[in-house]
Design a protein around this motif. Structure first.
Motif, PDB file in Angstrom:
ATOM      1  N   ASN B  41       4.927   4.615  -4.381  1.00  0.00           N
ATOM      2  CA  ASN B  41       4.462   3.924  -5.598  1.00  0.00           C
ATOM      3  C   ASN B  41       3.454   2.820  -5.283  1.00  0.00           C
ATOM      4  OD1 ASN B  41       6.002   1.908  -4.490  1.00  0.00           O
ATOM      5  ND2 ASN B  41       7.353   1.634  -6.266  1.00  0.00           N
ATOM      6  N   GLY B  42       3.029   2.723  -4.034  1.00  0.00           N
ATOM      7  CA  GLY B  42       1.989   1.762  -3.675  1.00  0.00           C
ATOM      8  C   GLY B  42       2.505   0.439  -3.161  1.00  0.00           C
ATOM      9  N   MET B  43       3.814   0.260  -3.176  1.00  0.00           N
ATOM     10  CA  MET B  43       4.380  -1.021  -2.710  1.00  0.00           C
ATOM     11  C   MET B  43       4.373  -1.081  -1.183  1.00  0.00           C
ATOM     12  SD  MET B  43       8.197  -2.499  -3.551  1.00  0.00           S
ATOM     13  CE  MET B  43       9.017  -1.024  -2.930  1.00  0.00           C
ATOM     14  N   ASP B  44       4.061  -2.247  -0.626  1.00  0.00           N
ATOM     15  CA  ASP B  44       4.171  -2.432   0.822  1.00  0.00           C
ATOM     16  C   ASP B  44       5.648  -2.467   1.213  1.00  0.00           C
ATOM     17  OD1 ASP B  44       1.484  -2.478   1.271  1.00  0.00           O
ATOM     18  OD2 ASP B  44       1.322  -4.650   1.552  1.00  0.00           O
ATOM     19  N   VAL B  45       5.961  -1.787   2.294  1.00  0.00           N
ATOM     20  CA  VAL B  45       7.333  -1.779   2.812  1.00  0.00           C
ATOM     21  C   VAL B  45       7.286  -2.255   4.256  1.00  0.00           C
ATOM     22  CG1 VAL B  45       9.375  -0.384   3.301  1.00  0.00           C
ATOM     23  CG2 VAL B  45       7.954   0.144   1.298  1.00  0.00           C
ATOM     24  N   ILE B  46       8.013  -3.312   4.543  1.00  0.00           N
ATOM     25  CA  ILE B  46       7.971  -3.923   5.880  1.00  0.00           C
ATOM     26  C   ILE B  46       9.356  -3.847   6.491  1.00  0.00           C
ATOM     27  CG2 ILE B  46       7.514  -6.066   7.147  1.00  0.00           C
ATOM     28  CD1 ILE B  46       5.834  -6.799   4.462  1.00  0.00           C
ATOM     29  N   THR B  57      19.040  -7.413   5.627  1.00  0.00           N
ATOM     30  CA  THR B  57      18.600  -8.302   4.549  1.00  0.00           C
ATOM     31  C   THR B  57      17.425  -7.641   3.852  1.00  0.00           C
ATOM     32  OG1 THR B  57      19.352 -10.295   5.680  1.00  0.00           O
ATOM     33  CG2 THR B  57      17.634 -10.585   4.020  1.00  0.00           C
ATOM     34  N   ILE B  58      17.589  -7.424   2.557  1.00  0.00           N
ATOM     35  CA  ILE B  58      16.545  -6.787   1.748  1.00  0.00           C
ATOM     36  C   ILE B  58      15.877  -7.877   0.919  1.00  0.00           C
ATOM     37  CG2 ILE B  58      16.061  -5.062  -0.021  1.00  0.00           C
ATOM     38  CD1 ILE B  58      18.794  -3.772   0.670  1.00  0.00           C
ATOM     39  N   VAL B  59      14.572  -8.001   1.068  1.00  0.00           N
ATOM     40  CA  VAL B  59      13.834  -9.015   0.310  1.00  0.00           C
ATOM     41  C   VAL B  59      12.785  -8.314  -0.553  1.00  0.00           C
ATOM     42  CG1 VAL B  59      12.536 -11.178   0.418  1.00  0.00           C
ATOM     43  CG2 VAL B  59      14.048 -10.546   2.311  1.00  0.00           C
ATOM     44  N   LEU B  60      12.822  -8.569  -1.837  1.00  0.00           N
ATOM     45  CA  LEU B  60      11.759  -8.094  -2.734  1.00  0.00           C
ATOM     46  C   LEU B  60      10.922  -9.315  -3.061  1.00  0.00           C
ATOM     47  CD1 LEU B  60      10.508  -7.480  -5.702  1.00  0.00           C
ATOM     48  CD2 LEU B  60      10.908  -5.462  -4.331  1.00  0.00           C
ATOM     49  N   VAL B  61       9.655  -9.277  -2.718  1.00  0.00           N
ATOM     50  CA  VAL B  61       8.806 -10.447  -2.945  1.00  0.00           C
ATOM     51  C   VAL B  61       7.614 -10.057  -3.814  1.00  0.00           C
ATOM     52  CG1 VAL B  61       7.554 -10.058  -0.762  1.00  0.00           C
ATOM     53  CG2 VAL B  61       7.524 -12.324  -1.810  1.00  0.00           C
ATOM     54  N   SER B  62       7.242 -10.958  -4.694  1.00  0.00           N
ATOM     55  CA  SER B  62       6.101 -10.734  -5.581  1.00  0.00           C
ATOM     56  C   SER B  62       5.112 -11.880  -5.454  1.00  0.00           C
ATOM     57  CB  SER B  62       6.573 -10.649  -7.044  1.00  0.00           C
ATOM     58  OG  SER B  62       5.463 -10.593  -7.910  1.00  0.00           O
ATOM     59  N   VAL B 211       3.043  -9.263 -13.247  1.00  0.00           N
ATOM     60  CA  VAL B 211       3.240  -9.565 -11.818  1.00  0.00           C
ATOM     61  C   VAL B 211       4.350  -8.773 -11.123  1.00  0.00           C
ATOM     62  CG1 VAL B 211       2.262 -11.881 -11.929  1.00  0.00           C
ATOM     63  CG2 VAL B 211       4.706 -11.575 -12.357  1.00  0.00           C
ATOM     64  N   PHE B 212       5.312  -8.271 -11.875  1.00  0.00           N
ATOM     65  CA  PHE B 212       6.403  -7.542 -11.210  1.00  0.00           C
ATOM     66  C   PHE B 212       6.138  -6.043 -11.272  1.00  0.00           C
ATOM     67  CE2 PHE B 212       8.274 -11.666 -12.183  1.00  0.00           C
ATOM     68  CZ  PHE B 212       8.695 -12.028 -10.917  1.00  0.00           C
ATOM     69  N   VAL B 213       5.073  -5.672 -10.560  1.00  0.00           N
ATOM     70  CA  VAL B 213       4.675  -4.262 -10.456  1.00  0.00           C
ATOM     71  C   VAL B 213       4.525  -3.950  -8.966  1.00  0.00           C
ATOM     72  CG1 VAL B 213       3.513  -4.255 -12.701  1.00  0.00           C
ATOM     73  CG2 VAL B 213       2.225  -4.837 -10.642  1.00  0.00           C
ATOM     74  N   PRO B 214       4.709  -2.687  -8.569  1.00  0.00           N
ATOM     75  CA  PRO B 214       4.698  -2.362  -7.134  1.00  0.00           C
ATOM     76  C   PRO B 214       3.456  -2.840  -6.399  1.00  0.00           C
ATOM     77  CG  PRO B 214       5.445  -0.473  -8.413  1.00  0.00           C
ATOM     78  CD  PRO B 214       5.010  -1.511  -9.407  1.00  0.00           C
ATOM     79  N   ALA B 215       2.307  -2.761  -7.058  1.00  0.00           N
ATOM     80  CA  ALA B 215       1.074  -3.152  -6.357  1.00  0.00           C
ATOM     81  C   ALA B 215       1.041  -4.633  -6.024  1.00  0.00           C
ATOM     82  CB  ALA B 215      -0.140  -2.791  -7.218  1.00  0.00           C
ATOM     83  N   ASN B 216       1.890  -5.413  -6.691  1.00  0.00           N
ATOM     84  CA  ASN B 216       1.901  -6.865  -6.487  1.00  0.00           C
ATOM     85  C   ASN B 216       3.128  -7.314  -5.701  1.00  0.00           C
ATOM     86  OD1 ASN B 216       0.379  -9.263  -7.121  1.00  0.00           O
ATOM     87  ND2 ASN B 216       2.058  -9.892  -8.476  1.00  0.00           N
ATOM     88  N   TRP B 241       9.376   3.462 -10.314  1.00  0.00           N
ATOM     89  CA  TRP B 241       8.760   2.167 -10.655  1.00  0.00           C
ATOM     90  C   TRP B 241       7.278   2.254 -10.304  1.00  0.00           C
ATOM     91  CZ3 TRP B 241       8.795  -2.710  -7.220  1.00  0.00           C
ATOM     92  CH2 TRP B 241       8.372  -3.832  -7.953  1.00  0.00           C
ATOM     93  N   GLN B 242       6.440   2.225 -11.312  1.00  0.00           N
ATOM     94  CA  GLN B 242       5.013   2.461 -11.106  1.00  0.00           C
ATOM     95  C   GLN B 242       4.168   1.296 -11.615  1.00  0.00           C
ATOM     96  OE1 GLN B 242       3.538   5.215  -9.602  1.00  0.00           O
ATOM     97  NE2 GLN B 242       5.602   5.922  -9.077  1.00  0.00           N
TER      98      GLN B 242
END
Lengths: 446, 467
Positions: B41-46, B57-62, B211-216, B241-242
């Motif tokens: 979906n374009g989200m960065d995954v680190i 530890t799972i962190v979702l950051v925007s 702001v709460f979209v995968p690209a961000n 989630w797109q």
């Protein structure tokens, strides 16, 4: 970058109770832990941390502010904080040069029942760090100008405590939780009064009393310890003599129903409320049940006070387990009356109904995460081992925690809740024009 | 799929210590290779594999916060952050949410700052799959129900009031308004109480879209995790989630010029010690990258306990605490000298501290030996940071959101190359003869002793009358 100045606005006010766990494999932890003694009997607890070259060494003393008379308690804080300034071997300039060159710091801190001197470094710099630690512990010199500076900083710390309503409310409730002579009582205002007249001789004299092998133990957390380090520890600490000092018993804080509420006026927009009550001690057979009970109580309070009624951002319960146990409930709220009523209702309901086995099983997962978070860093691990050693003379008892917590039943929790959640003392810091003392009646009635 | 391993592994070599006897041997625990991947979906995954304990530890950051708000919605991103925990399509309310937290053994929280919003869960690694689903449901299908908003609004207001109960709250607001003028809201994640009181569901839904979209956003997973397996799990749970096709990142424009020198003294009867700050405009990490590194080295040099600053201000007892600080941010920068003193020393300390930057330029104020110590401290500090995976994941999320990971990759090598000349250059560029805003907070009695009368009444009237 520096994050300390800039607060992050967080979702949830968190309060961590002592390390907890559930169904956890602890055999590996035991295999990595060994216990020996220095030549004078000081226990040396070694916990290997494979794959890391960080070393944490901690010398603990089973002495603290509670060991001193009511008018001298700040002496423990000031003496430990001043010890690392300079020693016979290392002048202050040398301490500064050494700690900056190798990037470590020796820190000493006076506690209520247990005090510590510790250093954390990397294995390559352990010889330098250990030499300084041993010198700080055995031969601090307490220069007059250093004592003066340390006193000013200690007083400033007490003042900052008094400035922050979150910490000041703890002092307020302590005025009714402890009588004036109780060993755990040290209010910021008393701390300031006690600190100001302390002298170099006071600190030197107090330091001499800390050199007692019968009150000391060492925790080493790091890669496999080498013989040189053990030799150095023996050379540095192995000659310290032993007394047969018998620790004074700590009386449980006495409850006086006529003096169970304290209030401090501040014209602030939200009330800070703190409740304290007697709870199982670290050595009580009910210690594990109490930990679980407080975790569940905290969740229940959060659910009723915050989630369902939106009365508070910060609501939590917890326990501190010293030789005597302390239970605590704390909240901030602009609706103190409703919040106090709800807390009373939750406590009563919990005492009456307890917790189901299914609900208890869910909490066990939280304990597992908490237990492993305790194992994450060298200092956390050393502190947890130190606590077990202080109260049980057996650091490895830490690893029994999962089993002990797993053995707790719903019946244990309800029994401990009934025995503990009563005789609650209350402290409030808030605007006097927005608060009525009778609002604490539901808590008094518990 | 793009997959990179961080340059950080190379960093420690670059840091090369000039004295062999002071080199730190061994590499175990000194590198944190992260794997950067792109989800479907374009989200960065680190992924940051560090298997010292069986936790992840799972962190979702925007890239959201005050900087993506307008004056009309200042503080509402923080309200949105709270609503994240209030129920979603799978878990209809917070009671259900909390039950799932217990079932999965999650230790959780979230935070909002000027330039990022983070949600973080630490849980047993055996529950990673379920934990990712839990996070995906919360971020992609929040219900944001009006009745839940009404409930949570009161909680956020209590949080606001806790901040307002601190003696420095009013002065902090005035200082921010003086510095940032009409754009002050972009540095105020807590926002305005009156706006929080009126926040609507529609406003929150708009924030979600903005702001709460995968690209961000990015997902950081640190701890006992297999990077190669992670992407599949992320695609499974976050796939629906797109990012809307029309989405664009928000840019709220630039800050006004730094104001002329202003000196604000505020009294508060609750203040115990005298707290002072002198603030200058500083570098922005998005533009002035090398300057930020030099500033960080300067901070460390001033903390050096054999250095002149420490001796003059701390060891002498002139101040009870003092130093220089800078918070790395992409869009703004503030350089701050701070101090805590007694009333008796307040005026003297302030006068001396104002002259400090000039002194920092004098030959011998800082030495190459001190610089070498600073470099060593940075490396060891980095090792200590890696020793706590649950915190390191959050740190990486911070870097991703505020500066980008390339800044992070370049950070330690960049710092290692900073010379004393570079440090002097930033002092000249940002501090010498530049305007500043000074603030002093003290109680009325101390104000008399220090001869520093309260002069903030007019500013308070101007800025806070309708706050």
């Amino acid at each position: 970058m520096n994050l300390s100045k800039y607060s992050l606005i967080t979702c949830c006010f968190l309060f961590n109770t002592m390390a907890s766990s559930a169904n956890t494999e602890t055999a590996a932890d035991r295999r990595l832990t060994s216990v020996s003694t220095l030549k004078n009997g000081i226990p040396l607890i070694i916990r290997e941390t494979p794959g890391s070259d960080i070393v944490h060494i901690e010398l603990s003393y089973t002495t603290g502010t509670s060991s001193l008379s009511p008018d001298r308690r700040a002496l423990n804080l000031l003496a430990f904080e001043t010890m690392p300034y300079a020693t016979k071997k290392y002048s202050k300039e040398k301490v500064f040069a050494l700690t900056e060159k190798y990037s470590f710091g020796v820190e000493c801190k006076g506690g209520v029942e247990v005090s510590h001197c510790q250093v954390e470094t990397v294995k390559d710099f352990l010889p330098q760090a250990l030499d300084l630690l041993l010198s700080v512990v055995t031969e601090p010199i307490f220069n007059a100008e250093d004592v003066d500076l340390s006193k000013k900083q200690r007083v400033a710390d007490f003042q900052q405590e008094a400035q922050n309503p979150e910490t000041q409310v703890n002092a307020v409730v302590n005025t009714v939780f402890y009588d004036a002579s109780h060993p755990y009582r040290l209010l910021p205002e008393d701390g300031i009064k006690q600190t100001l007249p302390l002298t170099v001789e006071d600190l030197r004299g107090y330091h001499r009393t800390t050199l007692d092998a019968s009150t000391m133990y060492l925790i080493y957390a790091g890669p496999k310890i080498d013989k040189t380090t053990i030799t150095k520890l023996n050379e540095g600490l192995g000659k310290i003599g032993k007394t047969n000092r018998t620790p004074k018993p700590i009386p449980p804080p006495a409850f006086d129903p006529k003096n169970s509420f304290a209030f401090e006026h501040r014209a602030i927009p939200t009330a800070y409320i703190r409740m304290k009550f007697n709870a199982p001690s670290a050595t009580s057979p009910d210690a594990a049940a109490a930990e679980v009970m407080f975790q569940i109580l905290s969740e229940k309070l959060h659910e009723e006070v915050r989630t369902k009624r939106s009365l508070s951002y910060a609501i939590h319960a917890g326990t501190i387990q010293y030789k005597e146990g302390i239970g605590m409930i704390a909240a901030s709220t602009s609706k103190p009356r409703e919040t106090i009523e709800t807390i009373a209702a939750v406590v009563r309901d919990f005492r009456d109904k307890g917790v189901s086995q299914e609900n208890l099983n869910e909490y066990r997962n939280i304990f597992t995460t908490g237990y492993y978070l305790t194992m994450e860093t060298h200092d956390q691990l050393a502190n947890a081992l130190s606590s077990s050693q202080a109260y049980f003379g057996d650091a490895t008892r830490l690893y029994d925690l999962p089993a002990r917590l797993n053995a707790v039943t719903p019946a244990d929790i309800q029994r401990v809740a009934k025995e503990t959640l009563k005789n609650i003392r209350v402290g409030v810091v808030y605007d006097k024009d927005k608060f009525k003392n009778e609002w604490v009646q539901p808590i008094k009635a518990l | 799929m793009k997959s990179n391993y961080s340059a950080v592994a190379r960093v420690l070599l670059v840091l090369g210590l000039t004295s062999p006897s002071l080199a730190v041997s061994g590499t175990s625990g000194t590198t944190a290779p992260y794997a950067l991947q792109k989800a479907a979906n374009g989200m960065d995954v680190i992924a940051i594999p560090m298997s010292k304990v069986p936790l992840v530890t799972i962190v979702l950051v925007s890239k959201a916060g005050a900087m993506t708000e307008t004056p009309a919605i200042n503080g509402l991103t923080h309200v949105w952050e709270h609503m994240f925990f209030k129920g979603n399509q799978r878990l209809p309310d917070q009671e259900a949410f909390n039950k799932r937290v217990r079932q999965l053994g999650i230790d959780f929280n979230g935070d909002t700052s000027a330039e990022m919003v983070r949600y973080f869960f630490t849980l047993p690694s055996k529950n990673l799959d379920d934990g990712l689903q839990f996070m995906a449901d919360a971020i992609s299908t929040p219900l944001l129900e009006a009745k839940e908003l009404e409930r949570e609004r009161k909680v956020v207001l209590d949080e606001y009031d806790r901040n307002a109960s601190q003696p420095g709250f009013e002065l902090g607001n005035i200082e921010r308004m003086v510095i940032y003028g009409s754009q002050e809201h972009l540095r105020n994640p807590l926002g305005r109480r009156t706006l929080i009181e009126k926040a609507t569901r529609e406003q929150l839904l708009q924030i979600k879209q903005d702001v709460f979209v995968p690209a961000n956003c990015a997902l950081v997973v640190a701890g006992d995790v297999d990077p190669t397996a992670l992407k599949g799990l992320v695609d499974k749970h976050f796939g629906k989630w797109q990012t809307p096709a029309t989405w664009k990142p928000i840019d709220r424009g630039n800050f006004p010029d730094f104001p002329k020198t202003t000196d604000i003294v505020r009294t508060n009867p609750l203040a115990q010690n005298v707290n002072q700050q002198i603030t200058w405009k500083g570098p922005r990490a998005s533009i002035d990258r090398k300057d930020t590194w030099a500033v960080d080295v300067l901070i460390q040099l001033l903390e050096h306990r054999s250095g002149k600053f420490f001796k003059k201000y701390i060891d002498s007892g002139m101040t009870l605490n003092s130093g220089f600080t800078y918070h790395t941010q992409g869009r703004a920068g503030e350089l701050v000298i701070y101090s805590m003193t007694s009333a008796e020393n307040a005026a003297k300390a302030k006068a001396e501290l104002l002259n400090e930057p000039e002194a920092w330029l004098k030959p011998g104020y800082f030495t190459n030996s001190q610089l070498e110590d600073v470099r060593r401290r940075l490396m060891i500090g980095y090792k200590m940071e890696l020793n706590k995976p649950s915190a390191f994941g959050k740190t990486m999320a911070f870097w991703w959101a505020t500066t980008g990971l390339d800044y992070y990759d370049g950070y330690l090598p960049g710092m290692a190359k900073i010379s004393l000349k570079d440090v002097q250059a930033v002092i000249k560029k940002y501090l010498i003869s530049k305007p500043y805003v000074a603030t002093t907070l003290l109680n009325p009695k101390d104000a008399v002793t220090a001869k520093m009368p309260d002069n903030a009444a007019a500013l308070s009237e101007k800025y806070l009358k309708n706050y």
